[in-house]
Design a protein around this motif. Structure first.
Motif, PDB file in Angstrom:
ATOM      1  N   GLU A  60       0.659  -4.942  14.542  1.00  0.00           N
ATOM      2  CA  GLU A  60       0.292  -4.980  13.443  1.00  0.00           C
ATOM      3  C   GLU A  60       1.319  -4.351  12.057  1.00  0.00           C
ATOM      4  OE1 GLU A  60      -2.151  -0.783  11.772  1.00  0.00           O
ATOM      5  OE2 GLU A  60      -3.381  -2.821  11.982  1.00  0.00           O
ATOM      6  N   GLU A  62       2.351  -4.097   8.043  1.00  0.00           N
ATOM      7  CA  GLU A  62       1.416  -3.798   6.477  1.00  0.00           C
ATOM      8  C   GLU A  62       2.147  -4.866   4.906  1.00  0.00           C
ATOM      9  OE1 GLU A  62       0.854  -0.669   3.259  1.00  0.00           O
ATOM     10  OE2 GLU A  62       1.090   0.229   5.616  1.00  0.00           O
ATOM     11  N   GLY A  65       0.067  -3.438   0.858  1.00  0.00           N
ATOM     12  CA  GLY A  65      -0.935  -2.854   1.269  1.00  0.00           C
ATOM     13  C   GLY A  65      -2.109  -2.607   2.249  1.00  0.00           C
ATOM     14  N   GLU A  66      -1.801  -4.082   2.471  1.00  0.00           N
ATOM     15  CA  GLU A  66      -3.196  -4.540   3.624  1.00  0.00           C
ATOM     16  C   GLU A  66      -2.927  -4.917   4.708  1.00  0.00           C
ATOM     17  OE1 GLU A  66      -6.023  -7.136   2.238  1.00  0.00           O
ATOM     18  OE2 GLU A  66      -5.033  -7.289   0.046  1.00  0.00           O
ATOM     19  N   LYS A  67      -3.069  -4.680   5.255  1.00  0.00           N
ATOM     20  CA  LYS A  67      -2.530  -3.937   7.503  1.00  0.00           C
ATOM     21  C   LYS A  67      -2.794  -5.453   7.550  1.00  0.00           C
ATOM     22  CE  LYS A  67      -2.111   0.563   8.032  1.00  0.00           C
ATOM     23  NZ  LYS A  67      -2.752   1.396   8.568  1.00  0.00           N
ATOM     24  N   TYR A  68      -2.317  -6.307   8.603  1.00  0.00           N
ATOM     25  CA  TYR A  68      -2.232  -7.769   9.115  1.00  0.00           C
ATOM     26  C   TYR A  68      -1.868  -7.431  10.418  1.00  0.00           C
ATOM     27  CZ  TYR A  68      -3.364  -9.177   4.474  1.00  0.00           C
ATOM     28  OH  TYR A  68      -3.895 -10.140   3.133  1.00  0.00           O
ATOM     29  N   PRO A  87       7.820  -8.132   7.083  1.00  0.00           N
ATOM     30  CA  PRO A  87       6.632  -9.308   7.302  1.00  0.00           C
ATOM     31  C   PRO A  87       7.241 -10.038   6.282  1.00  0.00           C
ATOM     32  CG  PRO A  87       6.617  -7.255   5.764  1.00  0.00           C
ATOM     33  CD  PRO A  87       7.973  -6.583   6.827  1.00  0.00           C
TER      34      PRO A  87
END
Length: 132
Positions: A60, A62, A65-68, A87
């Motif tokens: 996981e 980020e 600000g969004e988790k993927y 990321p």
């Protein structure tokens, strides 16, 4: 000649496959008849698979600000390639560097490309959201 009845065979084969669950087919083919096979898993099945989890294959991260979820490295070496990957870069984050330093584009060429990109970015970001 092999393909003459392909459509008819595909319909027959699909109907036959629907008569059993995936697990039943794997048992029949692999376990009872030694035929190499396995299920084709949906994404949700892969993410929840105990072996996939055990091998830390789903990571996981980020981004803005969004988790993927990201697929972990297939290569596992103790002390190497461990941890969560960085990321991905934001869209266009390295464009100027690549165009100028690697491709030797002029400032005029770079500005023309950036202007074109600005027009496309909202549409691309919307499309990326729908793919996730």
């Amino acid at each position: 000649a092999r393909l003459a009845n392909e459509a008819e065979f595909d319909k027959f084969f699909e109907k036959a496959l629907q008569q059993k669950t995936t697990a039943a087919w794997v048992t029949l083919l692999r376990d009872k008849n030694d035929i190499a096979c396995g299920p084709v898993n949906r994404y949700a099945d892969v993410v929840d698979d105990p072996q996939v989890r055990h091998n830390n294959m789903i990571l996981e991260m980020e981004v803005n600000g969004e988790k993927y979820n990201s697929i972990g490295s297939l290569f596992k070496f103790p002390g190497e390639l461990e941890g969560t990957p960085d990321p991905p870069a934001n869209m266009g984050q390295h464009t100027k560097t690549v165009l100028k330093k690697l491709l030797n584009y002029s400032d005029k060429q770079i500005n023309a490309i950036l202007d074109e990109n600005e027009k496309a970015i909202p549409r691309l970001q919307k499309r990326i959201k729908t793919l996730n």
